[in-house]
Motif scaffolding. Structure first.
Motif, PDB file in Angstrom:
ATOM      1  N   GLU A  46      62.241  15.831  43.571  1.00 22.11           N
ATOM      2  CA  GLU A  46      61.899  15.293  44.887  1.00 22.11           C
ATOM      3  C   GLU A  46      61.247  16.358  45.761  1.00 22.11           C
ATOM      4  OE1 GLU A  46      65.513  13.728  46.482  1.00 22.11           O
ATOM      5  OE2 GLU A  46      65.439  11.909  45.247  1.00 22.11           O
ATOM      6  N   GLU A  47      61.793  17.573  45.737  1.00 18.63           N
ATOM      7  CA  GLU A  47      61.224  18.664  46.520  1.00 18.63           C
ATOM      8  C   GLU A  47      59.822  19.009  46.036  1.00 18.63           C
ATOM      9  OE1 GLU A  47      64.034  21.849  46.327  1.00 18.63           O
ATOM     10  OE2 GLU A  47      65.456  20.849  47.658  1.00 18.63           O
ATOM     11  N   ALA A  48      59.624  19.028  44.721  1.00 15.87           N
ATOM     12  CA  ALA A  48      58.299  19.316  44.173  1.00 15.87           C
ATOM     13  C   ALA A  48      57.316  18.217  44.557  1.00 15.87           C
ATOM     14  CB  ALA A  48      58.379  19.458  42.656  1.00 15.87           C
ATOM     15  N   GLY A  49      57.760  16.962  44.548  1.00 17.35           N
ATOM     16  CA  GLY A  49      56.894  15.854  44.954  1.00 17.35           C
ATOM     17  C   GLY A  49      56.509  15.947  46.418  1.00 17.35           C
ATOM     18  N   GLU A  54      52.444  17.281  50.506  1.00 20.88           N
ATOM     19  CA  GLU A  54      52.020  18.068  51.670  1.00 20.88           C
ATOM     20  C   GLU A  54      50.776  18.885  51.354  1.00 20.88           C
ATOM     21  OE1 GLU A  54      55.431  20.371  52.718  1.00 20.88           O
ATOM     22  OE2 GLU A  54      56.525  18.634  53.513  1.00 20.88           O
ATOM     23  N   ASP A  55      50.736  19.503  50.187  1.00 23.73           N
ATOM     24  CA  ASP A  55      49.565  20.290  49.799  1.00 23.73           C
ATOM     25  C   ASP A  55      48.331  19.412  49.672  1.00 23.73           C
ATOM     26  OD1 ASP A  55      51.154  22.521  49.793  1.00 23.73           O
ATOM     27  OD2 ASP A  55      51.354  22.626  47.603  1.00 23.73           O
TER      28      ASP A  55
END
Length: 88
Positions: A46-49, A54-55
């Motif tokens: 989830e954090e990577a997604g 955002e990027d």
């Protein structure tokens, strides 16, 4: 002889109970560890997604271009104001 036989049975039963307790303990610990690992993997995904989203949003936003006049402190109208001022 009978006393020795009952001692052997008690030892066998204690051994079976101990081994069974160890097996059940390892099994329960394994299940809890597996569930915790699943939660950790889900959180990391989830954090990577979120970071990827955002990027991508930052890369697609054309309004985040660098300001070419950033750091310029001169007022271009100051000179014109002093020339055109009839009361000076």
């Amino acid at each position: 002889m009978e006393h020795r036989l009952s001692t052997i049975w008690v030892a066998i039963i204690v051994t079976i109970v101990l081994v069974g307790g160890l097996v059940v303990g390892f099994w329960i610990g394994d299940q809890k560890g597996y569930a915790r690992a699943e939660a950790d993997v889900k959180k990391v995904q989830e954090e990577a997604g979120k970071k990827a989203a955002e990027d991508a949003a930052k890369a697609a936003n054309p309004f985040q271009a660098a300001n070419p006049l950033e750091g310029v402190e001169a007022n271009p109208f100051e000179k014109t104001k002093s020339i055109l001022n009839p009361f000076k």
